[in-house]
Design a protein around this motif. Structure first.
Motif, PDB file in Angstrom:
ATOM      1  N   MET A   1     -13.259   3.101 -16.401  1.00 57.83           N
ATOM      2  CA  MET A   1     -14.085   2.606 -17.510  1.00 57.83           C
ATOM      3  C   MET A   1     -14.825   3.727 -18.235  1.00 57.83           C
ATOM      4  N   ALA A   2     -14.858   4.910 -17.622  1.00 62.51           N
ATOM      5  CA  ALA A   2     -15.652   6.014 -18.178  1.00 62.51           C
ATOM      6  C   ALA A   2     -14.962   6.634 -19.389  1.00 62.51           C
ATOM      7  N   ASP A   3     -15.747   7.316 -20.209  1.00 64.24           N
ATOM      8  CA  ASP A   3     -15.163   8.107 -21.298  1.00 64.24           C
ATOM      9  C   ASP A   3     -14.513   9.363 -20.736  1.00 64.24           C
ATOM     10  N   ARG A   4     -15.136   9.907 -19.686  1.00 62.18           N
ATOM     11  CA  ARG A   4     -14.651  11.167 -19.117  1.00 62.18           C
ATOM     12  C   ARG A   4     -14.915  11.177 -17.624  1.00 62.18           C
ATOM     13  N   VAL A   5     -13.963  11.696 -16.855  1.00 64.40           N
ATOM     14  CA  VAL A   5     -14.107  11.771 -15.402  1.00 64.40           C
ATOM     15  C   VAL A   5     -14.052  13.228 -14.977  1.00 64.40           C
ATOM     16  N   ILE A   6     -15.102  13.652 -14.263  1.00 63.56           N
ATOM     17  CA  ILE A   6     -15.180  15.027 -13.776  1.00 63.56           C
ATOM     18  C   ILE A   6     -15.000  14.987 -12.269  1.00 63.56           C
ATOM     19  N   THR A   7     -14.213  15.896 -11.748  1.00 65.70           N
ATOM     20  CA  THR A   7     -13.988  15.938 -10.304  1.00 65.70           C
ATOM     21  C   THR A   7     -14.578  17.210  -9.740  1.00 65.70           C
ATOM     22  N   MET A   8     -15.282  17.047  -8.617  1.00 69.71           N
ATOM     23  CA  MET A   8     -15.854  18.214  -7.940  1.00 69.71           C
ATOM     24  C   MET A   8     -15.135  18.482  -6.642  1.00 69.71           C
ATOM     25  N   HIS A   9     -15.072  19.763  -6.302  1.00 70.12           N
ATOM     26  CA  HIS A   9     -14.510  20.169  -5.020  1.00 70.12           C
ATOM     27  C   HIS A   9     -15.265  21.406  -4.557  1.00 70.12           C
ATOM     28  N   ASP A  10     -15.886  21.303  -3.405  1.00 65.95           N
ATOM     29  CA  ASP A  10     -16.530  22.462  -2.794  1.00 65.95           C
ATOM     30  C   ASP A  10     -17.468  23.209  -3.753  1.00 65.95           C
ATOM     31  N   GLY A  11     -18.295  22.442  -4.467  1.00 58.95           N
ATOM     32  CA  GLY A  11     -19.325  23.065  -5.295  1.00 58.95           C
ATOM     33  C   GLY A  11     -18.900  23.505  -6.679  1.00 58.95           C
ATOM     34  N   VAL A  12     -17.636  23.256  -7.034  1.00 56.65           N
ATOM     35  CA  VAL A  12     -17.194  23.593  -8.396  1.00 56.65           C
ATOM     36  C   VAL A  12     -16.543  22.371  -9.047  1.00 56.65           C
ATOM     37  N   ILE A  13     -16.504  22.381 -10.375  1.00 54.16           N
ATOM     38  CA  ILE A  13     -15.768  21.333 -11.091  1.00 54.16           C
ATOM     39  C   ILE A  13     -14.313  21.778 -11.150  1.00 54.16           C
ATOM     40  N   ASN A  14     -13.448  20.962 -10.569  1.00 55.95           N
ATOM     41  CA  ASN A  14     -12.034  21.375 -10.561  1.00 55.95           C
ATOM     42  C   ASN A  14     -11.141  20.422 -11.339  1.00 55.95           C
ATOM     43  N   GLY A  15     -11.765  19.507 -12.075  1.00 51.88           N
ATOM     44  CA  GLY A  15     -10.965  18.610 -12.911  1.00 51.88           C
ATOM     45  C   GLY A  15     -11.841  17.905 -13.925  1.00 51.88           C
ATOM     46  N   SER A  16     -11.269  17.651 -15.103  1.00 60.96           N
ATOM     47  CA  SER A  16     -11.983  16.912 -16.139  1.00 60.96           C
ATOM     48  C   SER A  16     -10.944  16.160 -16.953  1.00 60.96           C
ATOM     49  N   LYS A  17     -11.109  14.863 -17.047  1.00 64.05           N
ATOM     50  CA  LYS A  17     -10.093  14.045 -17.704  1.00 64.05           C
ATOM     51  C   LYS A  17     -10.773  13.113 -18.694  1.00 64.05           C
ATOM     52  N   VAL A  18     -10.296  13.107 -19.922  1.00 65.83           N
ATOM     53  CA  VAL A  18     -10.827  12.200 -20.932  1.00 65.83           C
ATOM     54  C   VAL A  18      -9.976  10.938 -20.924  1.00 65.83           C
ATOM     55  N   ASN A  19     -10.612   9.789 -20.762  1.00 67.48           N
ATOM     56  CA  ASN A  19      -9.880   8.528 -20.809  1.00 67.48           C
ATOM     57  C   ASN A  19      -9.650   8.129 -22.266  1.00 67.48           C
ATOM     58  N   GLY A  20      -8.465   7.694 -22.545  1.00 69.52           N
ATOM     59  CA  GLY A  20      -8.202   7.327 -23.939  1.00 69.52           C
ATOM     60  C   GLY A  20      -7.725   5.915 -24.091  1.00 69.52           C
TER      61      GLY A  20
END
Ligand SMILES: Nc1ncnc2c1ncn2[C@@H]1O[C@H](COP(=O)(O)OP(=O)(O)OP(=O)(O)O)[C@@H](O)[C@H]1O
Ligand SMILES: [Mg+2]
Length: 233
Positions: A214-233
């Protein structure tokens, strides 16, 4: 899926955040050079496995905690440069919070809990409070204390409290984590409905993939860093 009320202008900008904790003799980096922005009205979800740093990051973004280095700006204000009192005032005026364990004030009724942010800001508004109580379906529970409520009712109270002062941004850390599926769906829907009404940006830490959709954007974290960012369309 969700209509974006984004102005495409960054509301919250965090740059190069670092946070280290001391564990015994060792200093452990738990947030490592994280940069992230949230636009006005945007709905951002933060995912990632347990211990990846999601709650720590949310605490830094919401100025509940100071980074060791890096900056957080809300609009033109650099939060990371302000003292506790100034931050408290900004949190009161411009932010809303929803936590996994509800965090209602135990001696206040539903109506008083929802009114609390307006009361401490000395901007009482009974009409707005009544509107929110109805919106979250707790008209019949307005004089109940938190310990007389179900988990779902407590979280609906917390959602109303978070949105009552029409904050620019709402932070939620696993807001549905303590609820069964039906209550989780209801609480999330209320949060999204009220946000639609206020135009608030929303930053939610969750393990729930349905919520992430449902989000506009999904950010994924791994071990203290952002390792993914996805925009939902
Ligand atoms: N005050 C602290 N002292 C020591 N270690 C800490 C402290 N706060 C957090 N940590 C550690 O930092 C890491 C990130 O913690 P954080 O609570 O941000 O994770 P999380 O992604 O929210 O996890 P969860 O999904 O379980 O809530 C974890 O390894 C945690 O043990
Ligand atoms: Mg957490």
């Amino acid at each position: 899926m969700t209509a974006t009320v984004s102005s495409n202008k960054a509301l919250l900008t965090a740059a190069n955040l670092n946070k280290t904790v001391q564990v015994g003799e060792q200093s452990l980096a738990i947030i490592k050079d994280v940069s992230i922005h949230v636009d006005a009205g945007e709905f951002v979800v933060i995912m990632g496995k347990s211990g990846s740093g999601k709650s720590t990051l949310l605490g830094l973004l919401a100025a509940l905690d100071y980074p060791d280095s890096g900056s957080v700006k809300l609009g033109e204000q650099t939060l990371s440069a302000l003292g506790e009192d100034a931050l408290a005032a900004i949190r009161q005026r411009e932010m809303g919070f929803v936590f996994q364990s509800f965090h209602l004030l135990p001696t206040l009724t539903v109506a008083e809990n929802i009114a609390f942010p307006l009361d401490i800001a000395r901007r009482p508004d009974q009409v707005r409070v009544d509107e929110l109580i109805e919106a979250v379906g707790l008209g019949h529970r307005r004089d109940s204390l938190p310990n007389q409520l179900s988990g779902g009712e407590q979280q609906r109270t917390a959602v109303a409290r978070a949105l009552v002062s029409r904050p620019k941004i709402v932070f939620a850390d696993e807001p549905t984590g303590n609820l069964d599926e039906q209550n989780a769906d209801q609480v999330m829907q209320l949060l999204l409905d009220l946000r639609q009404q206020t135009g608030s940006a929303l930053v939610v830490v969750t393990h729930d993939p349905a919520l992430a959709e449902m989000a506009d954007r999904v950010i994924t974290m791994h071990d203290g860093v952002i390792n993914g960012s996805k925009v939902n369309g």
